[in-house]
Structure formats: structure tokens, C-alpha cells
Design a protein around this motif. Structure first.
Motif, PDB file in Angstrom:
ATOM      1  N   SER A  75     -56.306   6.067  38.145  1.00  0.00           N
ATOM      2  CA  SER A  75     -56.167   5.581  36.763  1.00  0.00           C
ATOM      3  C   SER A  75     -56.454   4.086  36.652  1.00  0.00           C
ATOM      4  CB  SER A  75     -54.746   5.842  36.268  1.00  0.00           C
ATOM      5  OG  SER A  75     -53.845   5.031  37.001  1.00  0.00           O
ATOM      6  N   TYR A 243     -60.855   0.635  29.547  1.00  0.00           N
ATOM      7  CA  TYR A 243     -61.315   2.007  29.331  1.00  0.00           C
ATOM      8  C   TYR A 243     -61.524   2.315  27.843  1.00  0.00           C
ATOM      9  CZ  TYR A 243     -56.323   2.136  28.511  1.00  0.00           C
ATOM     10  OH  TYR A 243     -55.073   1.841  28.070  1.00  0.00           O
ATOM     11  N   ARG A 267     -59.981   6.398  24.342  1.00  0.00           N
ATOM     12  CA  ARG A 267     -60.027   6.138  25.787  1.00  0.00           C
ATOM     13  C   ARG A 267     -61.325   6.628  26.416  1.00  0.00           C
ATOM     14  NH1 ARG A 267     -54.188   5.640  28.186  1.00  0.00           N
ATOM     15  NH2 ARG A 267     -55.290   5.542  30.150  1.00  0.00           N
ATOM     16  N   PHE A 270     -62.967   8.112  30.283  1.00  0.00           N
ATOM     17  CA  PHE A 270     -62.590   7.361  31.477  1.00  0.00           C
ATOM     18  C   PHE A 270     -61.639   8.138  32.402  1.00  0.00           C
ATOM     19  CE2 PHE A 270     -59.590   4.523  33.633  1.00  0.00           C
ATOM     20  CZ  PHE A 270     -60.462   3.755  34.389  1.00  0.00           C
ATOM     21  N   ASP A 271     -60.543   8.634  31.845  1.00  0.00           N
ATOM     22  CA  ASP A 271     -59.485   9.187  32.711  1.00  0.00           C
ATOM     23  C   ASP A 271     -59.908  10.481  33.404  1.00  0.00           C
ATOM     24  OD1 ASP A 271     -57.035   7.360  31.864  1.00  0.00           O
ATOM     25  OD2 ASP A 271     -58.150   7.876  30.062  1.00  0.00           O
ATOM     26  N   GLN A 274     -62.370   9.666  36.123  1.00  0.00           N
ATOM     27  CA  GLN A 274     -61.719   9.027  37.282  1.00  0.00           C
ATOM     28  C   GLN A 274     -61.007  10.063  38.146  1.00  0.00           C
ATOM     29  OE1 GLN A 274     -63.233   5.870  37.405  1.00  0.00           O
ATOM     30  NE2 GLN A 274     -61.246   5.339  38.282  1.00  0.00           N
TER      31      GLN A 274
END
Ligand code: ATP
Length: 433
Positions: A75, A243, A267, A270-271, A274
Motif C-alpha cells: 500500500s 495515488y 484512488r 492504485f491499490d 499494488q
């Protein structure tokens, strides 16, 4: 209303106590007393109701506070969940540089030019899992609830058979080793968050972002927060988290000025990207119709439950002049009020107490009630006003003859005489819970 007034009311009426008070207190944490726990629970319940219960497209989870340290590596929290820390070489006080009004003057001792170079301070609390404390078994208390949602994205999608756009919501504790906790429960090291991650097609992200900004702003207004005390503020591009493609904050006018209640962020992907990269598990969404896989974008409304509870308390507080005397009243929305109905016998005489118990028993199933037999009726009304109880039901000596009670409205202070067998209907028509 000033800050000390609300802090004093919170302590004296049993909303919030300093944690570990008998040991001198722990400045970074607070305990919620009977009324505070009820108010906090009501705030969380209203959030859950609007986010999960009333919607087909959002489901709720409750993930663990301690997660694999790899979660925080993926993260970005291990590398960059930091605040800039400066230490004064004159008085040794530590401050968070970005929150200082004058970045060259120590607010503790007043000296200028005494700060050593700023250091990045990681806000995550560390502990160890298992009996031996080594670097290998180091784990972290979650600093946000959001990552617990991302790592369960595929589990939830599969088991709940959700299709885009859909959301996953969570309410729970988060921990941040804040450099300068303060302003009562506004900034603490242990606090509660209410977060929802809404997964959408990338091309629909802007539209959903606008939708959630509006929706979240309305939530506070619908629960009675004063419009003038609430505003939306868009982040400047240099303020955005690495992000985020866009962020709006919902801000409240606290006694010290405008400050954040909630952030609504786009967001991007991104998460999920990742976590796919770090875990090796493909978290892309499969669109069966188009026969394609892609990473959804995420719109995240992230609110603080404890901070929002504090804001509702401040917003509801009012002092009124009643025939030359000051009446303090918490004008809380009925849904948030910790006690909905107070049942008050005029005296402690057994006949009246017996009727009181009967009336209380008939209301208890439906409402949070309080029976108060102490002090004069005037003082008891005042206490109920101060804790925001919408209705007081008084049993007096006439009740024994006419089977009627007096119902007093918190806001108008108007009193109605109501037959006991009509009381349930009378309250149901007025109490918006
Ligand atoms: P700040 O800039 O004030 O440190 P943040 O922007 O990092 O906060 P987020 O990570 O967006 O905060 O967290 C979402 C919400 O969680 C905040 O809007 C706030 O309501 C709440 N929150 C964050 N940190 C704390 C804290 N230390 N104490 C109480 N609530 C908090």
C-alpha cells in the motif's frame, strides 16, 4: 460556544473521559462513557444504514486490525505514511511541521530558528506477533481500514456475486502514532473510521466521484448538521496523495476553524494494482460480456467516526435564554440522541414509581430510555436538555387519577397531557428514529 465548554460538558455528563484517568490520563486516547458510547454507536449505525443497509450495491465487512506486513509494503504505508517531524533544539518539543502556522517558530517556547532539519516520521504503530520480538515477526496496527477492504476485494466479489459498480464498507478502529494528538477527540492515536471503497469502470470514475462527494455532503445535512458549519473543499494538486486523481474534504467549522471530517478521493486503480503486484494474485475484474479483464478505479469516502461524533456534539450545542436564565440544550437529531425518552416521576413515592416502571417497560422495547428519580423536576429537565433527550415523560400525582402523563418536547419545551395508553402512538408520530 468555546472549546472548553464542550469538553467540560462531555466529561461532566459522561460522554467522554480521558483514557486511564486514574493514572493521570493518556493524552492520545479517550474512553467513551454511557452517553458518548451511545452517540458514537448511533453515528456509526446511521452511516452503516445509509451505506450498506439501504443499498443493493454496497456490502459490509469487518477485517482484522493486524494484517500481514506485506499489506503495508504494497500500500506504500511502510515507505511513505509519514509526517514531517521537527524538534526544537531549545526546549526539545516535537512538532508536525506541516501543521505549524509559522514553520520557523517553536509554538512551545516561542523561539525562532531553533528547529533541527525535519525528519520523516512513520505513523504506524509496531508490535510483534508471537513470543519473540524480532524484525521477522514485526507487525503493524492498521492505520486505516481501507486496506482490509482491498485485500478482500476478490473474496467479497466472488462470494457476494457483486458486479461493477459496487462498494465494500467497513467501520472500525485505526491507529496512528500522531506526532501531535490534540483538540480533545479530534486527533487521537486510536480512533474509529467509517470507510467505503466503491469500485467502478475507469471511464465512469469521474461521474461516481462527483456522486459520492454530493452524497456524503448530504449525509451530514440530513442528520441535522448546520449548513453554515459544513463545507466542501477541493484539494489543490500539490496536496493530493500520490495515488489520488482528485480529493474533496468535507470540513466542519470547529471552535478553532475549518477542519476535516471526511475525505472523498478518487484512488484510481492504485491499490488493486499494488496488491496484485505484491501478492502475485490477479485482482483484475473480469467482465464476462466484454470478455476482458481490467483494474477497476476506486472512489473512497473515508470518514472519522469519533471525529464526526465530536462534530455532531459541537454542532448540536446551544445556549438559549429562557426568561432570563440560560438553558443549555443539545439539539441532536432524534436518530443520534443517546436517550430518546426520559421517564421522570415527580416524586419517589411508591405509587408514582410503580407507574413509572410500567410506562418505562412499555417504551423500553422500542426506544433507548432513561428513568431518573433524583433531584427536582426542573433540574432533571435541564439534565435531559443537556444530553439532547427529545422527549421527557413526567408521571405526577394526577396521573394516578386520570392515567395521563405530561410529555415535554426538548426543542419547543411545549408540554402535552397524553393518556398512558396513547403514549406509544403519540411518541411514534413525533420521534423520527
Ligand atoms: P490529517 O491530515 O488530519 O492527519 P488525513 O487526511 O490523513 O488526516 P485520512 O487518512 O483521510 O485523514 O483519514 C480519513 C478520516 O479519518 C479523516 O477525515 C478523519 O475524520 C479520520 N482521522 C484520521 N486521523 C485521525 C486521528 N488521528 N484521530 C481521529 N480521526 C482521524
Amino acid at each position: 460556544m468555546d472549546f472548553d465548554t464542550i469538553v467540560n460538558l462531555s466529561k461532566s455528563r459522561g460522554f467522554v473521559f480521558p483514557s486511564s484517568e486514574i493514572y493521570g490520563g493518556l493524552r492520545s486516547a479517550y474512553d467513551y462513557g454511557p452517553l458518548g458510547a451511545a452517540l458514537l454507536r448511533n453515528v456509526k449505525e446511521q452511516w452503516w444504514r445509509s451505506m450498506v443497509k439501504l443499498r443493493d450495491d454496497i456490502v459490509g465487512i469487518d477485517s482484522a486490525i493486524i494484517q500481514s506486513p506485506q499489506v503495508w509494503e504494497a500500500s506504500g504505508h511502510l515507505a511513505s505514511f509519514t509526517d514531517p517531524l521537527v524538534e526544537c533544539t531549545n526546549c526539545n518539543a516535537r512538532h508536525r511541521l506541516d501543521k505549524l502556522e509559522d514553520q520557523d517558530q517553536c509554538p512551545t517556547c516561542g523561539k525562532r530558528g531553533t528547529f533541527a532539519a525535519a525528519k520523516d516520521f512513520n505513523l504506524m504503530f509496531q508490535t510483534n506477533m508471537g513470543p519473540v520480538a524480532t524484525a521477522e515477526n514485526r507487525v503493524y496496527l492498521r492505520p486505516e481500514t481501507a486496506q482490509g477492504i482491498f485485500i478482500n476485494f476478490e473474496n467479497v466479489r466472488r462470494t457476494s456475486r457483486m458486479k461493477l459498480p459496487f462498494g465494500i464498507a467497513q467501520v472500525g478502529k485505526s491507529f496512528r502514532n500522531e506526532i501531535t494528538p490534540g483538540q480533545f477527540v479530534f486527533r487521537t492515536r486510536e480512533f474509529e473510521q467509517m470507510e467505503m471503497e466503491f469500485f467502478v469502470r475507469p471511464e465512469e470514475a469521474d461521474e461516481w466521484f462527483q456522486y459520492w462527494v454530493k452524497e456524503r455532503h448530504s449525509w451530514y445535512l440530513d442528520l441535522g448538521m448546520t449548513d453554515e458549519n459544513l463545507r466542501l473543499r477541493e484539494h489543490e494538486s500539490e496536496e493530493l496523495a500520490h495515488y489520488a486523481a482528485g480529493t474533496f474534504d468535507v470540513e466542519f467549522l470547529f471552535p478553532w476553524g475549518w477542519d476535516e471530517l471526511e475525505g472523498i478521493a478518487n484512488r484510481t486503480d492504485f491499490d488493486l494494482k499494488q496488491h496484485t503486484e505484491h501478492s502475485g494474485k490477479d485482482l483484475r475484474y473480469f467482465d464476462a460480456e466484454a470478455n476482458e479483464r481490467f483494474f477497476p478505479f476506486v472512489i473512497e469516502p473515508a470518514a472519522g467516526a469519533t471525529r464526526t461524533t465530536f462534530a455532531f456534539l459541537i454542532d448540536a450545542y446551544s445556549d438559549e435564554d429562557v426568561s432570563g436564565e440560560t438553558r443549555t440544550v443539545l439539539k441532536l437529531d432524534h436518530r443520534l440522541a443517546p436517550v430518546k425518552v426520559a421517564v421522570l416521576p415527580l416524586s419517589k413515592k411508591p405509587d408514582l414509581v410503580e407507574v413509572t416502571q410500567r410506562v418505562a417497560a412499555s417504551l423500553r422495547e422500542r426506544y433507548d430510555i432513561e428513568v431518573d428519580v433524583t433531584q427536582s423536576i426542573g433540574k432533571r429537565y435541564r439534565r435531559q436538555d443537556e444530553i439532547g433527550t427529545p422527549y421527557c415523560v413526567t408521571i405526577d400525582f394526577d396521573t394516578l387519577d386520570d392515567q395521563q402523563v405530561t410529555v415535554r418536547d426538548r426543542d419547543s419545551m411545549a408540554q402535552d397531557r397524553v393518556a398512558i395508553d396513547q403514549l406509544d402512538r403519540y411518541l411514534a408520530e413525533r420521534l423520527k428514529v
